[in-house]
Design a protein around this motif. Structure first.
Motif, PDB file in Angstrom:
ATOM      1  N   PHE A 202      38.084  37.959  32.145  1.00  0.00           N
ATOM      2  CA  PHE A 202      39.103  37.861  33.199  1.00  0.00           C
ATOM      3  C   PHE A 202      40.457  37.435  32.639  1.00  0.00           C
ATOM      4  CE2 PHE A 202      35.392  37.170  36.229  1.00  0.00           C
ATOM      5  CZ  PHE A 202      35.459  38.459  36.746  1.00  0.00           C
ATOM      6  N   ARG A 203      40.450  36.511  31.658  1.00  0.00           N
ATOM      7  CA  ARG A 203      41.722  36.072  31.061  1.00  0.00           C
ATOM      8  C   ARG A 203      42.387  37.238  30.334  1.00  0.00           C
ATOM      9  NH1 ARG A 203      40.541  31.127  28.210  1.00  0.00           N
ATOM     10  NH2 ARG A 203      41.227  30.004  30.040  1.00  0.00           N
ATOM     11  N   SER A 204      41.599  37.983  29.587  1.00  0.00           N
ATOM     12  CA  SER A 204      42.124  39.142  28.860  1.00  0.00           C
ATOM     13  C   SER A 204      42.631  40.215  29.821  1.00  0.00           C
ATOM     14  CB  SER A 204      41.023  39.705  27.960  1.00  0.00           C
ATOM     15  OG  SER A 204      41.444  40.866  27.325  1.00  0.00           O
ATOM     16  N   ALA A 205      41.887  40.446  30.900  1.00  0.00           N
ATOM     17  CA  ALA A 205      42.315  41.436  31.895  1.00  0.00           C
ATOM     18  C   ALA A 205      43.621  41.009  32.546  1.00  0.00           C
ATOM     19  CB  ALA A 205      41.226  41.626  32.948  1.00  0.00           C
ATOM     20  N   GLY A 206      43.780  39.700  32.774  1.00  0.00           N
ATOM     21  CA  GLY A 206      45.021  39.196  33.357  1.00  0.00           C
ATOM     22  C   GLY A 206      46.195  39.372  32.422  1.00  0.00           C
TER      23      GLY A 206
ATOM     24  N   VAL B  49      32.341  42.706  40.032  1.00  0.00           N
ATOM     25  CA  VAL B  49      33.521  42.467  39.207  1.00  0.00           C
ATOM     26  C   VAL B  49      34.708  43.268  39.742  1.00  0.00           C
ATOM     27  CG1 VAL B  49      34.510  42.795  36.896  1.00  0.00           C
ATOM     28  CG2 VAL B  49      32.202  41.852  37.145  1.00  0.00           C
ATOM     29  N   HIS B  50      34.470  44.526  40.095  1.00  0.00           N
ATOM     30  CA  HIS B  50      35.530  45.395  40.609  1.00  0.00           C
ATOM     31  C   HIS B  50      36.121  44.818  41.899  1.00  0.00           C
ATOM     32  CE1 HIS B  50      37.477  48.881  42.490  1.00  0.00           C
ATOM     33  NE2 HIS B  50      37.547  49.403  41.260  1.00  0.00           N
ATOM     34  N   ARG B  51      35.245  44.411  42.815  1.00  0.00           N
ATOM     35  CA  ARG B  51      35.706  43.889  44.111  1.00  0.00           C
ATOM     36  C   ARG B  51      36.524  42.600  43.922  1.00  0.00           C
ATOM     37  NH1 ARG B  51      33.693  39.929  47.138  1.00  0.00           N
ATOM     38  NH2 ARG B  51      31.662  39.946  46.116  1.00  0.00           N
ATOM     39  N   LEU B  52      35.994  41.680  43.132  1.00  0.00           N
ATOM     40  CA  LEU B  52      36.692  40.398  42.946  1.00  0.00           C
ATOM     41  C   LEU B  52      38.018  40.587  42.206  1.00  0.00           C
ATOM     42  CD1 LEU B  52      33.694  38.037  42.122  1.00  0.00           C
ATOM     43  CD2 LEU B  52      35.114  38.019  44.174  1.00  0.00           C
ATOM     44  N   TRP B  53      38.030  41.465  41.191  1.00  0.00           N
ATOM     45  CA  TRP B  53      39.283  41.677  40.455  1.00  0.00           C
ATOM     46  C   TRP B  53      40.302  42.400  41.326  1.00  0.00           C
ATOM     47  CZ3 TRP B  53      41.147  39.048  36.745  1.00  0.00           C
ATOM     48  CH2 TRP B  53      42.271  39.483  36.056  1.00  0.00           C
ATOM     49  N   SER B  54      39.834  43.300  42.177  1.00  0.00           N
ATOM     50  CA  SER B  54      40.755  43.984  43.104  1.00  0.00           C
ATOM     51  C   SER B  54      41.424  42.976  44.031  1.00  0.00           C
ATOM     52  CB  SER B  54      40.003  45.006  43.959  1.00  0.00           C
ATOM     53  OG  SER B  54      39.519  46.048  43.166  1.00  0.00           O
ATOM     54  N   GLU B  55      40.641  42.004  44.502  1.00  0.00           N
ATOM     55  CA  GLU B  55      41.148  41.013  45.447  1.00  0.00           C
ATOM     56  C   GLU B  55      42.002  39.943  44.765  1.00  0.00           C
ATOM     57  OE1 GLU B  55      37.552  39.425  47.079  1.00  0.00           O
ATOM     58  OE2 GLU B  55      37.118  41.218  48.275  1.00  0.00           O
TER      59      GLU B  55
ATOM     60  N   GLN C  24      46.828  37.273  37.083  1.00  0.00           N
ATOM     61  CA  GLN C  24      47.925  37.767  36.249  1.00  0.00           C
ATOM     62  C   GLN C  24      49.164  36.902  36.406  1.00  0.00           C
ATOM     63  OE1 GLN C  24      48.417  41.883  37.342  1.00  0.00           O
ATOM     64  NE2 GLN C  24      46.451  42.477  36.467  1.00  0.00           N
ATOM     65  N   THR C  25      49.491  36.539  37.636  1.00  0.00           N
ATOM     66  CA  THR C  25      50.658  35.694  37.896  1.00  0.00           C
ATOM     67  C   THR C  25      50.497  34.342  37.221  1.00  0.00           C
ATOM     68  OG1 THR C  25      51.005  36.797  40.010  1.00  0.00           O
ATOM     69  CG2 THR C  25      52.051  34.651  39.729  1.00  0.00           C
ATOM     70  N   GLN C  26      49.307  33.754  37.329  1.00  0.00           N
ATOM     71  CA  GLN C  26      49.044  32.457  36.708  1.00  0.00           C
ATOM     72  C   GLN C  26      49.116  32.562  35.186  1.00  0.00           C
ATOM     73  OE1 GLN C  26      48.880  29.573  38.095  1.00  0.00           O
ATOM     74  NE2 GLN C  26      48.245  28.351  36.362  1.00  0.00           N
TER      75      GLN C  26
END
Length: 198
Positions: free
Chosen positions: A74-78, A106-112, A118-120
């Motif tokens: 998740f950190r890398s994706a952000g 994972v798709h649903r949570l990252w979409s939401e 990313q902002t953080q």
């Protein structure tokens, strides 16, 4: 990807496959909440208890590997500003053993929540500053200079060792005249006095 790294990912994905979609969603949500800056850390004990109550017995190291993997993912994706589709594609490229239900979570949570992470991540990168590790100083005497009018004037050289957010330690040095050093000393004393009141 090196074979040992690929094998490690396969083991983590095998352990994630043991989790129900709801249980995986809870673990991911805990990690995403941390990455959004809403909590101070990821409580692996709390996640472990939740898994045990749901009847999933994982060894401590296996649980830690799942948490580290999800945090890194998740950190890398952000940082890379990946969309949910891109994130799932990368996960599928990393291992063919991903259960479809897990990828959907994972798709649903990252979409939401991906945009919040990313902002953080961007704010954290802007606010990341080095930490002062060591300071050394020495007194010297100018014997030749392009800018100094009067030679044989004393100066102070400061050498700062700073731990960068990346973990590397760098050194910065600079010279000050005696009046500049006295002003610097005064400001440091004022900062120390203010910090004592906090």
């Amino acid at each position: 990807m090196p074979a040992d790294e690929s094998c490690g990912v396969t083991k983590v994905v095998d352990n994630i496959a043991r989790l129900s979609p709801d249980l995986l969603a809870e673990a991911c949500q805990h990690i995403l909440t941390y990455l959004q800056g809403q909590i101070k850390g990821v409580d692996s004990g709390e996640i472990s208890q939740r898994f045990q109550r749901a009847g999933v017995g994982l060894a401590h190291e296996a649980l830690q590997s799942i948490i580290r993997f999800l945090l890194l993912t998740f950190r890398s994706a952000g940082k890379s500003k990946l969309s949910a589709d891109e994130l799932v594609l990368r996960l599928e490229e990393g291992s063919s053993k991903w259960p479809k239900a897990s990828l959907q979570v994972v798709h649903r949570l990252w979409s939401e929540q991906g945009a919040l992470v990313q902002t953080q991540q961007e704010a954290h990168a802007m606010l990341s500053i080095g930490q002062l590790v060591d300071i050394q100083w020495k007194l010297g005497m100018a014997v030749s200079s392009d800018t100094c009018r009067s030679l044989n004037s004393p100066y102070v050289t400061l050498l700062l060792k700073i731990a960068e957010p990346s973990g590397q330690i760098c050194q910065k040095s600079f010279e000050m005249t005696i009046p500049q050093f006295q002003n610097f000393h005064k400001q440091v004393k004022e900062m120390a006095a203010v910090m004592e009141t906090v």
